[in-house]
Motif scaffolding. Structure first.
Motif, mmCIF file in Angstrom:
data_model
loop_
_atom_site.group_PDB
_atom_site.id
_atom_site.type_symbol
_atom_site.label_atom_id
_atom_site.label_comp_id
_atom_site.label_asym_id
_atom_site.label_seq_id
_atom_site.Cartn_x
_atom_site.Cartn_y
_atom_site.Cartn_z
ATOM 1 N N HIS A 198 -20.035 -74.265 -139.580
ATOM 2 C CA HIS A 198 -21.701 -74.416 -139.347
ATOM 3 C C HIS A 198 -22.587 -73.055 -140.205
ATOM 4 N N HIS A 250 -23.936 -70.200 -139.420
ATOM 5 C CA HIS A 250 -23.943 -68.742 -139.721
ATOM 6 C C HIS A 250 -23.580 -68.289 -140.928
ATOM 7 N N HIS A 289 -20.689 -67.766 -142.659
ATOM 8 C CA HIS A 289 -20.204 -69.234 -143.849
ATOM 9 C C HIS A 289 -21.042 -69.718 -144.991
ATOM 10 N N HIS A 311 -18.664 -73.009 -130.409
ATOM 11 C CA HIS A 311 -18.647 -72.515 -130.932
ATOM 12 C C HIS A 311 -20.294 -71.421 -130.599
ATOM 13 N N ASP A 366 -15.609 -71.891 -136.440
ATOM 14 C CA ASP A 366 -15.199 -70.694 -135.377
ATOM 15 C C ASP A 366 -15.631 -71.411 -134.176
HETATM 16 ZN ZN LIG Z 1 -19.439 -68.661 -136.299
#
Ligand SMILES: [Zn+2]
Length: 306
Positions: free
Chosen positions: A89, A91, A94, A189, A211
């Motif tokens: 994902h 974020h 990451h 998530h 996540d």
């Molecule tokens: Zn995350």
């Protein structure tokens, strides 16, 4: 003076460890932790990143949060060997070291196309294509001098984009070769489009939660009989509702590992709040799950035994 000596000794020990770990990973089918932390960098942990080693080469890279780029270099992995970059994902913890890795690739002899997988967009999140355009787009990309990655021009390896539906609860094929298969599924998530990944090498299975929170029964099937399951252990048992919409509680991690019949559970994506309560969380997990449990550290390597 004592502090300085400890520092030097620590650096020497660290150097030995890095070399030894890289060697053991290169010799086996293995999964290696590049970043065992979340977004805080506490205790020197890099943010999320993992490698899958096969035939002595690092073939798959899952996530590349801040600091994982340096660990990638320390691991002995080579940009030229990668078959796949898979982002769970978007974020920052990451994905932010992706442009650093692509800059490294600029100095690699590689021209072979490089598959890259990531989620569809939604809400505040751009999805894989939007992220790559924001980084590399020829007119507005922050690093548009590397735009050749979008089409294979300038002697760069073309990024073969595989955008995966993050709302799918059925496994999606990401990459299949003669020796292994990679699949993904959408996970919950909070509001973030997010994926988990699974790598099957013969009858060996490695699963990366990315996540996710603990509410996804479909993930148990996805992780079924995994030799190694790497889970996001970012919150303690008594975390509030907001955090628990983003990450699983220890009891939920244990239930997933037990019900999926996982052999080896790796707790990663550690944050201050989960590290502070680690002993209690491990005890809670041991109450419900009898398999092997490891707490990840950067550059740890877990060999699989075919
Ligand atoms: Zn995350």
């Amino acid at each position: 003076m004592l502090g300085l000596r400890m520092l030097i000794l620590g650096a020497l020990l660290c150097g030995v460890t890095v070399e030894a770990v890289a060697q053991s990973c290169a010799d086996a089918i293995a999964v290696q932790v590049l970043g065992s932390g979340g977004p805080e960098g506490q205790n020197g942990r890099a943010s999320a990143g993992y490698l899958v080693w096969l035939d002595g080469r690092a073939r798959m890279l899952i996530d590349l949060g801040g600091g994982s780029f340096a660990r990638f270099g320390a691991s002995g992995a080579r940009f030229a060997d990668l078959d796949l970059i898979a982002l769970t994902h978007l974020h920052a913890d990451h994905a932010t070291d992706l442009p650093a890795l692509l800059k490294r690739g600029y100095f690699s002899p590689r021209t072979r196309a490089l598959p890259i997988a990531g989620p569809t967009g939604g809400g505040q999140y751009p999805g894989l294509e939007g992220y790559l355009q924001g980084l590399l787009g020829p007119s507005v990309g922050a690093f548009r001098y590397l735009a050749g990655y979008l089409d294979g021009s300038d002697g760069l390896a073309a990024l073969e984009r595989r955008t995966l539906d993050a709302t799918s609860r059925k496994p999606l094929s990401v990459l299949a070769t003669d020796s292994y298969q990679v699949s993904a599924m959408g996970v919950t998530h909070g509001p973030v489009p997010a994926l988990a990944y699974r790598v099957d090498i013969g009858d060996q299975r490695i699963v990366f939660s990315g996540d996710l929170n603990g509410d996804d029964p479909a993930f148990i099937d996805f992780a079924r009989d995994a030799e190694v399951l790497i889970m996001d252990h970012a919150i303690p048992e008594d975390a509030g509702a907001v955090a628990a919409r983003l990450h699983p509680r220890p009891s939920e991690i244990a239930a997933i590992a037990r019900e999926a019949g996982v052999e080896h559970l790796v707790l990663s994506h550690l944050m201050r709040r989960s590290e502070a309560d680690l002993d209690a969380s491990r005890a809670r997990i041991a109450d419900e799950y009898s398999g092997r449990v490891s707490v990840a550290a950067d550059l740890d390597c877990y060999a699989l035994h075919p």
